[in-house]
Structure formats: C-alpha cells, structure tokens
Design an enzyme around this catalytic site. Structure first.
Site, PDB file in Angstrom:
ATOM      1  N   CYS A   1       0.825  -1.205   0.000  1.00 26.85           N
ATOM      2  CA  CYS A   1       0.000   0.000   0.000  1.00 26.85           C
ATOM      3  C   CYS A   1       0.862   1.259   0.000  1.00 26.85           C
ATOM      4  CB  CYS A   1      -0.910   0.026   1.225  1.00 26.85           C
ATOM      5  SG  CYS A   1      -2.296  -1.110   1.143  1.00 26.85           S
TER       6      CYS A   1
ATOM      7  N   ASP B   1      -5.659   0.918  10.938  1.00 24.26           N
ATOM      8  CA  ASP B   1      -6.363   0.217   9.864  1.00 24.26           C
ATOM      9  C   ASP B   1      -7.878   0.379   9.933  1.00 24.26           C
ATOM     10  OD1 ASP B   1      -4.096  -0.628   8.610  1.00 24.26           O
ATOM     11  OD2 ASP B   1      -4.220  -2.713   9.257  1.00 24.26           O
TER      12      ASP B   1
END
EC number: 2.5.1.7
Length: 417
Positions: A117, A304
């Site tokens: 990511c 997250d």
C-alpha cells in the site's frame, strides 16, 4: 479491471462469518520456513496477498498445499532458494517477513525491498538493525537486502513500535544461538498469534503479549497445527457498514477481546453492541453520532480502522477530529469521500469532519486497502449509485466482501471492465 457497483438498500440484517486475519496469516505462512516439518494452518483467508505469499514460498522451494477454502500445509523441508525476487515482493510489504526465518535457518537470505500500500514510508530499518545486532552482515544492493551470518542471541531495543519488525526478529530469534531479548515489541493480536504458533513449533518464548519478549534459541523447530486468529479489521469494517446503514447483524468467528476500543467507539456513535467469546452483535437504529478518533499502537485505536470511521463520521450528527499518528499520507480517501458530498478538511495529520445528512453516489477510486473499504461503506449509505474502481486494493485484504455484505442485504455487485 474489476469494479464494485453499490447502491443504498436500507438497513443490513443477518449474519456474517469473519475470516481469519490477513495480518496474522502472512507471517504465519512465513514461519513455515523455520522448519523442515509441516505447518498446518486453518482459518486462512483466501486473499490476493495470501496467494502471493504462497507463490513466494513455492518459488523458494517450499511445498505449499491448500484446499482453496481456508487450510494450508507448508513444508519447508524442500526449500532450495534463499532469494525472494522483486517480481513477487514488489506487490506486498509483508514479503520482507521471509528475511528473518530464512536467514536464521540457512545463514543467508536475499529479499527485494517490498511494495504494498502507498500510505507513506514504512521503512524496514528496524528489521535490519535488529538482525545486525544478532550478528548478521547486511548490505542493500540493486534494490535487494542481502543478509548472511550465523545469528546469535542479543538485546534488541526497537526505536519505534513495529509489527513487521517484531515478527521478523521474533522468528529469527527462535533459531538464533543463545538468548534474545526483544524490547519495545508490538503487542497486536496478530503478533501474539504468531508467537503462540512458534511455541507450538517448539520455540521458547516468554513475555508474549507484552512489550518485552525473551526468546531462548532452539536448535530446531517442528511442524504443528494452528488456527489463524479472526480478522479484527474485517470485523470492524462490517460493524461500520451496519452503523452507517442501520440494522442488526451478528458476526460469527469474531474475537471481540482483540477490538475493544473499536467496539467502544461504535457504542459512542450510538450503536448497541453485544458480544460473546466468538461473536459480536450490532444493532443500530439511529443516525450515528460523530466520534473523535486518534490512531495509536495497540491496544489503542488501530490505524487500519481510521478510514472506515471517517466514512461513518461523514454522515454522522455533529463534527469531530480524526488524528492519524501512525502513518503519514493516510488521508487519501478524503478527496474521494468529499466527491461524494462529505465535508472533510485536513491539516497535517488531522482531519476535521462535519457530518452531512446524506452522501451522493459517485465514481471513486480506491487508493489503498482500507481507503477502498471506506468508499464501500460510504456507498452503502449514499443516494444513487457508487462505483468503486481499482478494487484490487480491496481484494488484498477482504475475502468476498461483496458476497458477505450482499448476504445481509447490501446492494453491491462486482463487475468487470
């Protein structure tokens, strides 16, 4: 390239089974390199990153078998290659986790610097510093980390709390000669899960679940059977989806004790939460209330889950601040949410959210794994159709998300092109 088409369809109701945690499964698979025996893993999510890890281990010579549902067998007895190539590592940061176990068992390893990511610089310097303290000679050449040497126990104090660094050094320490003391360890449930599996394999580890772990090096580790801990981030994502649409959903195969701070924030937002040992029920009958978020290392609020709560706050009653302290550049979902009508401004590592009555469907682009989840959540409550593009990010961390949400009443469809 696949897309998701989403339209609001009222409250969600029913049951969803939570998958095993990706962030636990990947290091557990890499732990298979520590032994010539067979590591049997259950409750493994069938995700793109898991498939990449399977290819990586197979490329190193390990035998990896799967039922393509939730079970893997990994045998490291056939490993004949200590190099993890760029072609596989470039797509996934967790690939660096083969470095510690490979070096510890074979005395050498080459691993391409990883990708994954694009949410800021997540350097691997703590991994390398720790391995050097244990006696490794490390060089970075042509984009590869090249390590060699017989590892010996050492005191390793990590400068920052790092999940991947803790996992890599923990695995390496299990086969190092002597005693290793790891300080400032991450204490995430996924780290605990890895440590518990390593103990089953014959490792001697004390202090599991604390910031200091002591590892007595073992001459050899063995195969075992282990079930991957449930995914607290997937569970939290589904809970946010229900909180934004309303309804009542029960999550099965959940681990509420690993996500208490998330559950507390949902209660603060107006949800009614019930939980047992392996289930969580959410009942939402009102417009959510805005809640302040500050991401910190576990057991604090997880980074997250920041994007998912940003979507929830976007339609909440009131205003709030969301502070991101873990990663820089993790507000890439904000412009996409604003395109849907959200009222969010950012200043440095802080986002200011003024809740609006309703979002409007739009074509939006996923920029990373959790950002894509936030756009799905927003689409479930938006007026009109939302199309989420570049969902390959989503497939890296969510197993059949459209099927799971569809099973509780969401109007969500995967389309090609």
């Amino acid at each position: 390239m696949d897309k998701l088409k989403i339209s609001a369809n009222g409250p969600l109701n029913g049951e969803i089974t939570v998958s095993g945690a990706k962030n636990a499964a990947l290091p557990l698979m890499c732990a298979g390199l520590l032994t010539s025996g067979t590591l049997r893993l259950k409750n493994v999510p069938m995700l793109a990153d898991v498939a990449t890890t399977q290819k990586l281990l197979q490329g190193m010579g390990a035998r990896v078998l799967t039922d393509n549902i939730s079970e893997f067998e990994i045998n490291g007895g056939t490993v004949n290659n200590t190099c993890a190539p760029y072609e596989l590592v470039r797509t996934m940061r967790a690939s660096i986790l083969v470095l510690g176990p490979t070096l510890a068992r074979f005395g050498e390893a080459q691993v391409s610097l990883p990708g994954g990511c694009a949410i800021g610089s997540r350097p691997v310097n703590q991994h390398l510093k720790g391995l050097e303290a244990m006696g490794a000679e490390i060089a970075i050449e042509h984009g590869y980390v090249k390590a060699k040497g017989k590892l010996k126990g050492a005191r390793v104090a990590m400068d920052v709390v790092t999940v991947g660094g803790t996992e890599n050094l923990l695995m390496a320490a299990t086969l190092a000669e002597g005693t290793t003391v790891l300080e400032n360890c991450a204490i995430e449930p996924e780290v605990v899960d890895l440590a518990e599996c390593l103990v089953k394999m014959g490792a001697k580890i004390s202090g599991i679940g604390t910031s200091t772990m002591i590892v007595e090096g073992a001459g050899e580790l063995y195969g075992c059977e282990h079930s991957v801990v449930p995914d607290r981030i997937e569970a939290g994502t589904f809970l946010c989806a229900v909180a934004i649409t309303g309804g009542r959903v029960v999550l099965r195969n959940a681990a509420p004790k690993t996500m208490e701070v998330v559950l507390d924030k949902l209660v603060e937002a107006g949800a009614v939460i019930e939980a047992g040992d392996d289930w969580i029920a959410i009942d939402m009958r009102q417009r959510p209330k805005a809640v302040d978020i500050r991401t910190v290392v576990h057991p604090g609020f997880p980074t997250d889950m920041q994007a998912q709560f940003m979507a929830l706050n976007a339609v909440a009653e009131g205003s709030c601040r969301v502070v991101e302290t873990i990663f820089e550049n993790r507000f890439m979902h904000v412009p996409e949410l604003n395109r849907m009508g959200a009222n969010i401004t950012t200043e440095g590592n802080t986002a200011f959210v003024q809740g609006v009555e309703r979002l409007s469907g739009a074509v939006v682009k996923a920029t990373d794994l959790r950002a894509s989840a936030s756009l799905v959540i927003a689409g479930l409550a938006a007026r009109g159709e939302t199309v989420v593009e570049r969902i390959y990010h989503l497939d890296r961390g969510y197993e059949n998300i459209e099927k799971k949400l569809g099973s509780v009443g969401a109007n969500i469809e995967r389309v090609s092109g």
